[in-house]
Design a protein around this motif. Structure first.
Motif, PDB file in Angstrom:
ATOM      1  N   THR A   1       0.822  -1.214   0.000  1.00 13.66           N
ATOM      2  CA  THR A   1       0.000   0.000   0.000  1.00 13.66           C
ATOM      3  C   THR A   1       0.851   1.257   0.000  1.00 13.66           C
ATOM      4  OG1 THR A   1      -1.684  -1.211   1.254  1.00 13.66           O
ATOM      5  CG2 THR A   1      -1.907   1.172   1.190  1.00 13.66           C
ATOM      6  N   ASP A   2       2.072   1.146   0.494  1.00 12.84           N
ATOM      7  CA  ASP A   2       2.956   2.300   0.621  1.00 12.84           C
ATOM      8  C   ASP A   2       3.530   2.675  -0.741  1.00 12.84           C
ATOM      9  OD1 ASP A   2       4.439   4.320   1.800  1.00 12.84           O
ATOM     10  OD2 ASP A   2       6.148   3.005   2.194  1.00 12.84           O
ATOM     11  N   GLY A   3       2.690   3.319  -1.577  1.00 12.20           N
ATOM     12  CA  GLY A   3       3.149   3.663  -2.915  1.00 12.20           C
ATOM     13  C   GLY A   3       2.844   5.092  -3.325  1.00 12.20           C
ATOM     14  N   LEU A   4       2.003   5.784  -2.549  1.00 16.18           N
ATOM     15  CA  LEU A   4       1.672   7.179  -2.827  1.00 16.18           C
ATOM     16  C   LEU A   4       1.885   8.005  -1.559  1.00 16.18           C
ATOM     17  CD1 LEU A   4      -1.680   6.787  -4.847  1.00 16.18           C
ATOM     18  CD2 LEU A   4       0.647   6.916  -5.736  1.00 16.18           C
ATOM     19  N   ASP A   5       1.993   9.306  -1.733  1.00 22.49           N
ATOM     20  CA  ASP A   5       2.281  10.197  -0.598  1.00 22.49           C
ATOM     21  C   ASP A   5       1.128  10.182   0.407  1.00 22.49           C
ATOM     22  OD1 ASP A   5       4.349  10.709  -2.274  1.00 22.49           O
ATOM     23  OD2 ASP A   5       3.904  12.831  -2.589  1.00 22.49           O
ATOM     24  N   GLY A   6       1.379   9.604   1.574  1.00 26.93           N
ATOM     25  CA  GLY A   6       0.373   9.581   2.623  1.00 26.93           C
ATOM     26  C   GLY A   6      -0.651   8.470   2.494  1.00 26.93           C
ATOM     27  N   LEU A   7      -0.559   7.651   1.457  1.00 28.28           N
ATOM     28  CA  LEU A   7      -1.582   6.626   1.242  1.00 28.28           C
ATOM     29  C   LEU A   7      -1.585   5.575   2.337  1.00 28.28           C
ATOM     30  CD1 LEU A   7      -3.764   5.295  -0.468  1.00 28.28           C
ATOM     31  CD2 LEU A   7      -1.959   4.157  -1.779  1.00 28.28           C
ATOM     32  N   ALA A   8      -0.425   5.048   2.703  1.00 27.61           N
ATOM     33  CA  ALA A   8      -0.364   3.955   3.676  1.00 27.61           C
ATOM     34  C   ALA A   8      -0.602   4.428   5.098  1.00 27.61           C
ATOM     35  CB  ALA A   8       0.991   3.245   3.588  1.00 27.61           C
ATOM     36  N   ILE A   9      -0.077   5.590   5.459  1.00 26.43           N
ATOM     37  CA  ILE A   9      -0.153   6.015   6.854  1.00 26.43           C
ATOM     38  C   ILE A   9      -1.587   6.316   7.285  1.00 26.43           C
ATOM     39  CG2 ILE A   9       0.190   8.486   6.476  1.00 26.43           C
ATOM     40  CD1 ILE A   9       1.744   6.283   9.256  1.00 26.43           C
ATOM     41  N   GLY A  10      -2.459   6.717   6.348  1.00 26.59           N
ATOM     42  CA  GLY A  10      -3.857   6.973   6.694  1.00 26.59           C
ATOM     43  C   GLY A  10      -4.550   5.722   7.215  1.00 26.59           C
TER      44      GLY A  10
ATOM     45  N   TRP B   1       2.469  14.768   8.718  1.00 26.31           N
ATOM     46  CA  TRP B   1       2.794  16.198   8.622  1.00 26.31           C
ATOM     47  C   TRP B   1       3.808  16.432   7.499  1.00 26.31           C
ATOM     48  CZ3 TRP B   1       0.853  20.318  11.474  1.00 26.31           C
ATOM     49  CH2 TRP B   1       1.565  21.516  11.395  1.00 26.31           C
ATOM     50  N   TYR B   2       4.717  15.467   7.343  1.00 22.09           N
ATOM     51  CA  TYR B   2       5.768  15.590   6.334  1.00 22.09           C
ATOM     52  C   TYR B   2       5.546  14.689   5.116  1.00 22.09           C
ATOM     53  CZ  TYR B   2       8.119  17.746  10.303  1.00 22.09           C
ATOM     54  OH  TYR B   2       8.421  18.555  11.368  1.00 22.09           O
ATOM     55  N   ASN B   3       4.702  13.682   5.267  1.00 23.97           N
ATOM     56  CA  ASN B   3       4.496  12.709   4.203  1.00 23.97           C
ATOM     57  C   ASN B   3       3.313  13.046   3.302  1.00 23.97           C
ATOM     58  OD1 ASN B   3       3.158   9.487   3.764  1.00 23.97           O
ATOM     59  ND2 ASN B   3       5.138  10.046   2.919  1.00 23.97           N
ATOM     60  N   THR B   4       2.492  14.028   3.729  1.00 20.23           N
ATOM     61  CA  THR B   4       1.350  14.401   2.914  1.00 20.23           C
ATOM     62  C   THR B   4       1.817  14.984   1.578  1.00 20.23           C
ATOM     63  OG1 THR B   4      -0.742  15.617   2.947  1.00 20.23           O
ATOM     64  CG2 THR B   4       1.185  16.747   3.832  1.00 20.23           C
ATOM     65  N   TYR B   5       1.013  14.864   0.565  1.00 23.30           N
ATOM     66  CA  TYR B   5       1.369  15.277  -0.797  1.00 23.30           C
ATOM     67  C   TYR B   5       1.681  16.769  -0.874  1.00 23.30           C
ATOM     68  CZ  TYR B   5       0.979  15.904  -5.853  1.00 23.30           C
ATOM     69  OH  TYR B   5       1.230  16.196  -7.170  1.00 23.30           O
ATOM     70  N   PRO B   6       2.792  17.150  -1.504  1.00 22.58           N
ATOM     71  CA  PRO B   6       3.893  16.307  -1.992  1.00 22.58           C
ATOM     72  C   PRO B   6       4.835  15.943  -0.846  1.00 22.58           C
ATOM     73  CG  PRO B   6       4.344  18.598  -2.519  1.00 22.58           C
ATOM     74  CD  PRO B   6       2.988  18.578  -1.863  1.00 22.58           C
ATOM     75  N   ALA B   7       5.169  14.685  -0.745  1.00 23.92           N
ATOM     76  CA  ALA B   7       5.897  14.157   0.402  1.00 23.92           C
ATOM     77  C   ALA B   7       7.310  14.716   0.506  1.00 23.92           C
ATOM     78  CB  ALA B   7       5.954  12.642   0.329  1.00 23.92           C
ATOM     79  N   GLN B   8       7.695  15.048   1.746  1.00 28.48           N
ATOM     80  CA  GLN B   8       9.067  15.438   2.030  1.00 28.48           C
ATOM     81  C   GLN B   8       9.908  14.239   2.445  1.00 28.48           C
ATOM     82  OE1 GLN B   8       7.287  18.841   4.643  1.00 28.48           O
ATOM     83  NE2 GLN B   8       9.459  19.302   4.407  1.00 28.48           N
ATOM     84  N   ILE B   9       9.237  13.142   2.790  1.00 29.72           N
ATOM     85  CA  ILE B   9       9.921  11.918   3.182  1.00 29.72           C
ATOM     86  C   ILE B   9       9.000  10.737   2.954  1.00 29.72           C
ATOM     87  CG2 ILE B   9       9.161  12.018   5.600  1.00 29.72           C
ATOM     88  CD1 ILE B   9      12.003  10.907   6.319  1.00 29.72           C
ATOM     89  N   PHE B  10       9.586   9.581   2.649  1.00 30.32           N
ATOM     90  CA  PHE B  10       8.818   8.354   2.476  1.00 30.32           C
ATOM     91  C   PHE B  10       9.036   7.428   3.668  1.00 30.32           C
ATOM     92  CE2 PHE B  10       9.594   9.248  -2.239  1.00 30.32           C
ATOM     93  CZ  PHE B  10       8.375   9.900  -2.386  1.00 30.32           C
ATOM     94  N   MET B  11       8.088   6.540   3.878  1.00 25.96           N
ATOM     95  CA  MET B  11       8.145   5.623   5.009  1.00 25.96           C
ATOM     96  C   MET B  11       9.227   4.569   4.849  1.00 25.96           C
ATOM     97  SD  MET B  11       5.063   3.198   6.433  1.00 25.96           S
ATOM     98  CE  MET B  11       3.933   4.575   6.464  1.00 25.96           C
ATOM     99  N   GLY B  12       9.342   4.016   3.660  1.00 28.58           N
ATOM    100  CA  GLY B  12      10.302   2.940   3.413  1.00 28.58           C
ATOM    101  C   GLY B  12       9.823   1.621   3.987  1.00 28.58           C
ATOM    102  N   ASP B  13      10.491   0.547   3.616  1.00 26.38           N
ATOM    103  CA  ASP B  13      10.129  -0.778   4.125  1.00 26.38           C
ATOM    104  C   ASP B  13      10.349  -0.882   5.625  1.00 26.38           C
ATOM    105  OD1 ASP B  13       9.558  -1.397   1.557  1.00 26.38           O
ATOM    106  OD2 ASP B  13      11.129  -2.898   1.282  1.00 26.38           O
ATOM    107  N   VAL B  14      11.289  -0.104   6.145  1.00 27.01           N
ATOM    108  CA  VAL B  14      11.555  -0.130   7.585  1.00 27.01           C
ATOM    109  C   VAL B  14      10.311   0.273   8.370  1.00 27.01           C
ATOM    110  CG1 VAL B  14      12.403   2.248   7.688  1.00 27.01           C
ATOM    111  CG2 VAL B  14      13.209   0.571   9.360  1.00 27.01           C
ATOM    112  N   GLY B  15       9.482   1.105   7.765  1.00 25.82           N
ATOM    113  CA  GLY B  15       8.246   1.509   8.413  1.00 25.82           C
ATOM    114  C   GLY B  15       7.072   0.625   8.065  1.00 25.82           C
TER     115      GLY B  15
END
Length: 358
Positions: free
Chosen positions: A192-201, A253-267
């Motif tokens: 799911t982690d493929g768009l800015d803020g998509l997975a964290i919601g 706060w930082y991952n919302t579109y356009p993302a300043q950082i991505f979660m990565g697999d670690v997240g």
């Protein structure tokens, strides 16, 4: 750990008695995690930019994503770091469910970190092999679920939404079943982690829902009223859920579109594994299909796409996971994200409603 230090002093300082209440520590966990992640996130992003730890983008994905190459990644480090710091203040580590959940989270965190670092250092999207990931995940999941059963945290009964009481005793097959739930959740969140803020919601809504169910399941009177299985000490998962929600809000706060950082697999791997573990501990394995419906849809779309292409040489979707399908249909990225969030909120409310529909 602060809980373990302050609560024993309740006889000398009556005010510390408030730490015994899960509801109080849940609220504190949310507030602390939100503030910590927002403050820490700014410095973490700057650190990752200086180290040039940027995201590697698939060349076979949507063309609009190519411009995201180089965006700082591994944001899961500050999400999980925030959760850990919050739990050190508000968590009750005398609870076996808390220890097991933290153990799974730590294991998947290490796996995700190795995977992300390998991708960044090699400059491509190939990290740990798929077989290597699954082996690591399943070994962790099997150990975790076996510990749940061995230490008497949960039994091996299968519970189904809308039905009062257990429907079937899986015996030791439950260990495999529970591991599949944990591994499946981890990988579904990762997809799911493929768009800015998509997975964290959906992670936020799922964590909040499972935390609520955990509190109800760990409260004998509420569990009896709702006809859900009572699991001792599992109410402490509400604190973990609140920490995830708070850290997730700070990350967003930082991952919302356009993302300043991505979660990565670690997240994504770690948080997905955490949610799966919470689902097993709260006896919500099948209900989690509703709670995490967005994750399920993403995973199923990939399975159907791969299966269809291998058997018929035809694709069902323009691209999988399904969020890319809607992008290629012409939906703007923010529209896909917000609509998936709406679906996730709806499913979370529906899942909570089922607790009384028994």
């Amino acid at each position: 750990m602060l809980y373990h230090f302050l609560y024993p002093l309740r006889d000398e300082f009556f005010a510390f008695n408030i730490f015994k209440y899960i509801t109080f520590r849940t609220v504190v966990a949310f507030l602390l995690a939100t503030v910590i992640s927002i403050i820490w996130g700014k410095y973490f992003i700057g650190f990752m930019q200086r180290k040039q730890f940027g995201q590697v983008i698939r060349d076979d994905g949507p063309e609009s994503h190519l411009k995201k190459a180089g965006t700082p990644t591994m944001g899961g480090v500050f999400i999980l770091g925030t959760i850990l710091l919050t739990l050190l203040i508000t968590g009750n580590f005398n609870s076996i469910p808390v220890l097991i959940t933290c153990g799974v989270t730590a294991s998947y965190f290490v796996l995700g970190f190795i995977d992300d670092y390998a991708k960044i250092s090699k400059g491509n999207t190939k990290g740990v092999s798929a077989k290597g990931k699954l082996l690591w995940q399943f070994v962790t999941g099997l150990i975790a679920v076996y510990a749940m059963v061995h230490f008497g945290v949960i039994d091996t009964q299968l519970f189904v939404p809308f039905v009062k009481g257990p429907v079937f005793n899986l015996g030791m097959l439950f260990v495999l079943f529970g591991a599949i739930v944990i591994v499946g959740s981890s990988n579904a969140v990762n997809l799911t982690d493929g768009l800015d803020g998509l997975a964290i919601g959906p992670i936020i809504t799922s964590a909040a829902t499972l935390g609520f169910i955990g509190y109800a399941t760990g409260h004998s009177e509420i569990a009896s009223y709702l006809f859900v299985p009572y699991v001792e000490n599992v109410g402490e998962l509400a604190v973990i859920g609140a920490a995830i929600v708070g850290a997730g809000v700070g990350f967003l706060w930082y991952n919302t579109y356009p993302a300043q950082i991505f979660m990565g697999d670690v997240g994504s791997l770690a948080l997905g594994g955490t949610l799966g573990t919470m689902a097993v501990l709260t006896r919500s394995e099948l209900l989690f299909v509703i709670i995490g419906g967005v994750f399920v849809a993403e995973a199923v779309s990939v399975i159907l796409q791969v299966g269809s292409y291998k058997t018929r040489k035809k694709r069902i979707f323009k691209m999988a996971p399904i969020h890319h399908h809607f992008e290629l249909m012409g939906w703007a990225e923010p529209k896909v994200i917000v609509r998936f969030w709406i679906i996730s909120i709806f499913l979370a409310i529906l899942a909570i409603a089922t607790l009384k529909m028994r």
